[in-house]
Design a protein around this motif. Structure first.
Motif, mmCIF file in Angstrom:
data_model
loop_
_atom_site.group_PDB
_atom_site.id
_atom_site.type_symbol
_atom_site.label_atom_id
_atom_site.label_comp_id
_atom_site.label_asym_id
_atom_site.label_seq_id
_atom_site.Cartn_x
_atom_site.Cartn_y
_atom_site.Cartn_z
ATOM 1 N N ILE A 114 0.842 -1.204 0.000
ATOM 2 C CA ILE A 114 0.000 0.000 0.000
ATOM 3 C C ILE A 114 0.879 1.256 0.000
ATOM 4 O O ILE A 114 0.619 2.221 -0.733
ATOM 5 C CB ILE A 114 -0.945 0.007 1.211
ATOM 6 C CG1 ILE A 114 -1.894 -1.186 1.154
ATOM 7 C CG2 ILE A 114 -1.749 1.307 1.245
ATOM 8 C CD1 ILE A 114 -2.711 -1.392 2.417
ATOM 9 N N ALA A 117 2.298 1.839 -3.311
ATOM 10 C CA ALA A 117 1.279 2.412 -4.195
ATOM 11 C C ALA A 117 1.142 3.905 -3.959
ATOM 12 O O ALA A 117 0.994 4.692 -4.910
ATOM 13 C CB ALA A 117 -0.063 1.713 -3.972
ATOM 14 N N GLU A 118 1.212 4.330 -2.699
ATOM 15 C CA GLU A 118 1.142 5.760 -2.385
ATOM 16 C C GLU A 118 2.315 6.525 -2.997
ATOM 17 O O GLU A 118 2.138 7.618 -3.543
ATOM 18 C CB GLU A 118 1.130 5.969 -0.868
ATOM 19 C CG GLU A 118 -0.193 5.678 -0.217
ATOM 20 C CD GLU A 118 -0.206 6.078 1.245
ATOM 21 O OE1 GLU A 118 -1.209 6.652 1.682
ATOM 22 O OE2 GLU A 118 0.782 5.812 1.953
ATOM 23 N N VAL A 129 0.983 2.005 -9.525
ATOM 24 C CA VAL A 129 -0.101 1.999 -8.539
ATOM 25 C C VAL A 129 -0.923 0.722 -8.685
ATOM 26 O O VAL A 129 -1.216 0.027 -7.707
ATOM 27 C CB VAL A 129 -1.013 3.235 -8.716
ATOM 28 C CG1 VAL A 129 -2.246 3.117 -7.803
ATOM 29 C CG2 VAL A 129 -0.255 4.515 -8.390
ATOM 30 N N GLN A 132 1.049 -2.447 -7.509
ATOM 31 C CA GLN A 132 1.115 -2.596 -6.058
ATOM 32 C C GLN A 132 -0.228 -2.997 -5.463
ATOM 33 O O GLN A 132 -0.290 -3.729 -4.467
ATOM 34 C CB GLN A 132 1.627 -1.307 -5.411
ATOM 35 C CG GLN A 132 3.071 -0.983 -5.747
ATOM 36 C CD GLN A 132 4.023 -2.111 -5.395
ATOM 37 O OE1 GLN A 132 3.828 -2.827 -4.408
ATOM 38 N NE2 GLN A 132 5.061 -2.288 -6.200
ATOM 39 N N SER A 133 -1.308 -2.560 -6.089
ATOM 40 C CA SER A 133 -2.629 -3.010 -5.644
ATOM 41 C C SER A 133 -2.766 -4.513 -5.841
ATOM 42 O O SER A 133 -3.263 -5.234 -4.961
ATOM 43 C CB SER A 133 -3.723 -2.282 -6.427
ATOM 44 O OG SER A 133 -5.002 -2.789 -6.092
ATOM 45 N N GLN A 174 -6.914 3.982 -11.652
ATOM 46 C CA GLN A 174 -6.044 3.859 -10.482
ATOM 47 C C GLN A 174 -6.138 5.137 -9.651
ATOM 48 O O GLN A 174 -5.242 5.966 -9.629
ATOM 49 C CB GLN A 174 -4.585 3.614 -10.917
ATOM 50 C CG GLN A 174 -4.394 2.420 -11.824
ATOM 51 C CD GLN A 174 -4.818 1.097 -11.188
ATOM 52 O OE1 GLN A 174 -5.075 1.015 -9.988
ATOM 53 N NE2 GLN A 174 -4.882 0.054 -11.998
ATOM 54 N N ILE A 179 -6.578 3.050 -2.849
ATOM 55 C CA ILE A 179 -5.512 2.912 -1.853
ATOM 56 C C ILE A 179 -6.085 3.072 -0.445
ATOM 57 O O ILE A 179 -5.752 2.300 0.460
ATOM 58 C CB ILE A 179 -4.394 3.948 -2.099
ATOM 59 C CG1 ILE A 179 -3.722 3.672 -3.457
ATOM 60 C CG2 ILE A 179 -3.360 3.917 -0.972
ATOM 61 C CD1 ILE A 179 -2.673 4.691 -3.838
ATOM 62 N N GLN A 180 -6.955 4.056 -0.268
ATOM 63 C CA GLN A 180 -7.554 4.267 1.051
ATOM 64 C C GLN A 180 -8.408 3.072 1.458
ATOM 65 O O GLN A 180 -8.426 2.673 2.634
ATOM 66 C CB GLN A 180 -8.387 5.558 1.040
ATOM 67 C CG GLN A 180 -7.564 6.820 0.854
ATOM 68 C CD GLN A 180 -6.405 6.883 1.836
ATOM 69 O OE1 GLN A 180 -6.584 6.682 3.052
ATOM 70 N NE2 GLN A 180 -5.206 7.158 1.338
ATOM 71 N N GLU A 182 -7.906 -0.004 0.533
ATOM 72 C CA GLU A 182 -6.978 -1.086 0.878
ATOM 73 C C GLU A 182 -6.380 -0.878 2.266
ATOM 74 O O GLU A 182 -6.212 -1.837 3.035
ATOM 75 C CB GLU A 182 -5.900 -1.200 -0.196
ATOM 76 C CG GLU A 182 -6.438 -1.818 -1.478
ATOM 77 C CD GLU A 182 -5.587 -1.594 -2.704
ATOM 78 O OE1 GLU A 182 -5.940 -2.096 -3.781
ATOM 79 O OE2 GLU A 182 -4.562 -0.889 -2.598
ATOM 80 N N TYR A 183 -6.068 0.374 2.600
ATOM 81 C CA TYR A 183 -5.621 0.680 3.959
ATOM 82 C C TYR A 183 -6.672 0.239 4.981
ATOM 83 O O TYR A 183 -6.355 -0.352 6.024
ATOM 84 C CB TYR A 183 -5.377 2.180 4.116
ATOM 85 C CG TYR A 183 -3.935 2.601 4.063
ATOM 86 C CD1 TYR A 183 -2.966 1.995 4.871
ATOM 87 C CD2 TYR A 183 -3.533 3.632 3.227
ATOM 88 C CE1 TYR A 183 -1.641 2.403 4.832
ATOM 89 C CE2 TYR A 183 -2.205 4.033 3.171
ATOM 90 C CZ TYR A 183 -1.272 3.421 3.981
ATOM 91 O OH TYR A 183 0.046 3.814 3.934
#
Length: 224
Positions: A114, A117-118, A129, A132-133, A174, A179-180, A182-183
């Motif tokens: 994650i 990805a950031e 991105v 990494q996801s 993407q 990303i959020q 996934e966090y």
């Protein structure tokens, strides 16, 4: 793949794994030609071995054999997306429902994916991105502690990368929102909140499938 695991693979399996990883990372987008002679030289192996590798990738739905063109990295269609998400739901939701959530090394890998990805997002490297996801979701499946399912999901990830590449502007799929989310899923897993993680992942996969199908429809319309 850990080096000790790679060392136990045959030559053809190691090359298959590397080509699959090159697809996942975006180095081999749809339509890329795979020339036996060139690959044999690159991997210092025989053309017979490369032929075996390419047939294996064909069985996995990653390449296709085109008359007069040879072997090319496959372009996926809408029906393929639906099949991929049936597989994703089966594996990822099962991992969250029955897998061992408290695996510190694996949780560290999830967070690392994650954060990578950031960093890629800050550089507007949309391809990275997405890669990494895919890594994050690979680690979700690894909660099941099955090397067979891990390897199967690598094929799913490679096919998903080919779907991502169907949109010439990967920025549109993407977005930071993924990303959020996934966090959030990672945090739920870390805190052993299994039911909430399952709900969050179900919504994630539903929205992801819908977004990719819409993206493919948009691209198809642009070519009419």
């Amino acid at each position: 793949m850990a080096s000790e695991e790679a060392g136990r693979l045959s030559v053809s399996d190691r090359i298959s794994h590397q080509l699959r990883e090159n697809i996942i990372s975006g180095k081999l987008p749809p339509g890329t030609g795979l020339i036996e002679m060139d690959l044999a030289a690159e991997y210092s192996t025989s053309r017979n071995t490369l032929r075996e590798v390419l047939h294996q990738l064909g069985r996995e739905g990653l390449v296709t054999f085109v008359r007069h063109k040879g072997v090319v990295v496959r372009t996926l269609e809408r029906k393929d997306v639906r099949d991929l998400y049936v597989a994703r739901r089966t594996l990822e939701l099962q991992a969250l429902a029955t897998g061992e959530l408290q695996q510190p090394a694996l949780l560290d890998k999830m967070l690392a994916a994650i954060r990578a990805a950031e960093r890629a997002l800050l550089k507007e490297n949309w391809q990275a991105v997405g890669t990494q996801s895919l890594r994050f979701h690979q680690h979700i499946v690894s909660l099941l502690k099955s090397s067979l399912l891990d390897e199967f999901f690598r094929t799913i990830s490679a096919q998903l990368r080919l779907v991502f590449a169907s949109d010439p502007d990967e920025k549109r799929i993407q977005t930071p929102d993924w990303i959020q989310r996934e966090y959030h899923i990672c945090e739920l897993v870390m805190n052993n909140r299994r039911s909430e993680a399952l709900t969050a992942m179900t919504r994630y996969l539903d929205d992801s499938e819908r977004m990719l199908l819409e993206a493919m429809s948009r691209v198809n319309r642009s070519f009419r």
